[in-house]
Write an enzyme that holds these catalytic residues in place. Structure first.
Site, PDB file in Angstrom:
ATOM      1  N   ARG A 279     105.543 -38.028  96.928  1.00  0.00           N
ATOM      2  CA  ARG A 279     105.505 -37.297  95.736  1.00  0.00           C
ATOM      3  C   ARG A 279     104.338 -38.187  94.905  1.00  0.00           C
ATOM      4  O   ARG A 279     104.152 -39.918  95.291  1.00  0.00           O
ATOM      5  CB  ARG A 279     106.925 -37.729  95.142  1.00  0.00           C
ATOM      6  CG  ARG A 279     107.087 -37.455  93.865  1.00  0.00           C
ATOM      7  CD  ARG A 279     108.573 -37.270  93.450  1.00  0.00           C
ATOM      8  NE  ARG A 279     108.906 -36.905  91.765  1.00  0.00           N
ATOM      9  CZ  ARG A 279     108.647 -35.493  92.049  1.00  0.00           C
ATOM     10  NH1 ARG A 279     108.624 -34.043  92.752  1.00  0.00           N
ATOM     11  NH2 ARG A 279     108.683 -34.796  91.025  1.00  0.00           N
TER      12      ARG A 279
ATOM     13  N   CYS B 155     102.751 -30.402  83.942  1.00  0.00           N
ATOM     14  CA  CYS B 155     102.793 -30.440  86.064  1.00  0.00           C
ATOM     15  C   CYS B 155     103.399 -29.163  85.739  1.00  0.00           C
ATOM     16  O   CYS B 155     102.973 -28.045  85.666  1.00  0.00           O
ATOM     17  CB  CYS B 155     104.318 -31.772  85.805  1.00  0.00           C
ATOM     18  SG  CYS B 155     103.743 -32.457  87.097  1.00  0.00           S
TER      19      CYS B 155
ATOM     20  N   HIS C   7     102.174 -36.338  81.749  1.00  0.00           N
ATOM     21  CA  HIS C   7     103.079 -36.640  80.814  1.00  0.00           C
ATOM     22  C   HIS C   7     102.909 -37.382  79.869  1.00  0.00           C
ATOM     23  O   HIS C   7     101.862 -38.437  80.225  1.00  0.00           O
ATOM     24  CB  HIS C   7     104.176 -36.854  81.229  1.00  0.00           C
ATOM     25  CG  HIS C   7     104.619 -36.022  82.523  1.00  0.00           C
ATOM     26  ND1 HIS C   7     105.071 -34.546  82.256  1.00  0.00           N
ATOM     27  CD2 HIS C   7     105.020 -35.551  83.799  1.00  0.00           C
ATOM     28  CE1 HIS C   7     105.824 -33.952  82.760  1.00  0.00           C
ATOM     29  NE2 HIS C   7     105.468 -34.504  84.463  1.00  0.00           N
TER      30      HIS C   7
HETATM   31  N1  GLN Z   1     108.993 -29.729  89.838  1.00  0.00           N
HETATM   32  C1  GLN Z   1     107.276 -29.757  90.620  1.00  0.00           C
HETATM   33  C2  GLN Z   1     106.556 -30.708  91.660  1.00  0.00           C
HETATM   34  O1  GLN Z   1     107.348 -31.784  91.497  1.00  0.00           O
HETATM   35  C3  GLN Z   1     106.671 -30.655  88.965  1.00  0.00           C
HETATM   36  C4  GLN Z   1     107.281 -31.822  88.313  1.00  0.00           C
HETATM   37  C5  GLN Z   1     106.910 -32.237  87.119  1.00  0.00           C
HETATM   38  O2  GLN Z   1     106.900 -31.581  86.011  1.00  0.00           O
HETATM   39  N2  GLN Z   1     106.343 -33.730  86.654  1.00  0.00           N
HETATM   40  O3  GLN Z   1     105.960 -30.787  91.556  1.00  0.00           O
END
Ligand code: GLN
Length: 226
Positions: free
Chosen positions: A121, A88, A184
């Site tokens: 998101r 990520c 994750h």
């Molecule tokens: N900050 C990054 C995004 O929102 C990565 C988020 C994350 O590592 N889960 O795209």
């Protein structure tokens, strides 16, 4: 085998630190002694690691980590053939650019990818199919960025459930021994076959791990994300 966990104090928000522990444990099951070395963002990155790990993070921490790596210390290890697994925020950092705190940030350029703000998101369970491994992998995702692959960057998997890189139907990127993904979990705890692939790449030959829980993992993957 030396496993380098990069900036866990910044890239530890989503529990990806467990990937290092899974690698060390499974190396041990295969008769290979392995150590996990934590490197703070205040320290330089050693060049003698076999596997380098980066995890997910919130935007501010992601920028700090990227800035600390921008001196090129990871490039030396990659040139020596080291394996890199980046999740990520870590995955985005390896690319040419990403957005954090509403601004475009320059990445390390180790992967030919760019990450732009997504249309939403991307949060929830995710299942992808990896042709390289020949299996489905599961995890969870939570990111705002949408990642586009450039020339030479191959996707890690096709999305079965969830979003992965965004609206493109694929997740992650692979280039040589560099692996990036949005999964994750930690991804290697949920998908130990992927851990064994990384160990084999680092070892230079197939690593045989005798795992009494292998069937359990496969059943878990089938049952949790439909
Ligand atoms: N900050 C990054 C995004 O929102 C990565 C988020 C994350 O590592 N889960 O795209």
């Amino acid at each position: 085998m030396k496993i380098i966990r990069i900036h866990n104090e910044l890239l530890g928000t989503y529990g990806d630190r467990g990937n290092a522990d899974v690698l060390a444990y499974r190396a041990g099951l295969a008769g290979i002694s392995a150590t996990v070395v934590d490197i703070s963002y205040r320290d330089g990155i050693p060049h003698d690691g076999d596997i380098y790990l980066l995890g997910g993070a919130e935007d501010a921490a992601q920028i700090l980590s990227c800035n600390a790596l921008s001196g090129g210390s990871l490039h030396g290890a990659v040139e020596k053939g080291a394996v890199v697994l980046a999740i990520c925020a870590g995955f985005q950092i390896l690319g040419k650019s990403f957005y954090a705190n509403g601004e475009e940030q320059r990445g390390l350029g180790l992967l030919n990818i760019t990450t732009v703000p997504g249309t939403q998101r991307y949060v929830g369970d995710i299942k992808i199919h990896s042709d390289l491994l020949g299996i489905d992998l599961t995890g969870f995702e939570n990111h705002g960025g949408k990642t586009l692959l450039g020339a030479g960057a191959q996707s890690f998997g096709s999305v079965v459930v969830g979003h992965g890189n965004g609206e493109t139907g694929v997740d992650g990127a692979i280039s040589g021994n560099i692996f990036g993904t949005y999964l994750h979990g930690p991804v290697l705890a949920r998908n130990p076959e992927f851990a064994d692939l990384l160990l084999s790449r680092a070892h230079g030959s197939p690593v045989k791990v005798i795992d009494p829980l292998a069937d359990h993992y496969a059943a878990l993957r089938r049952s949790v994300v439909k």
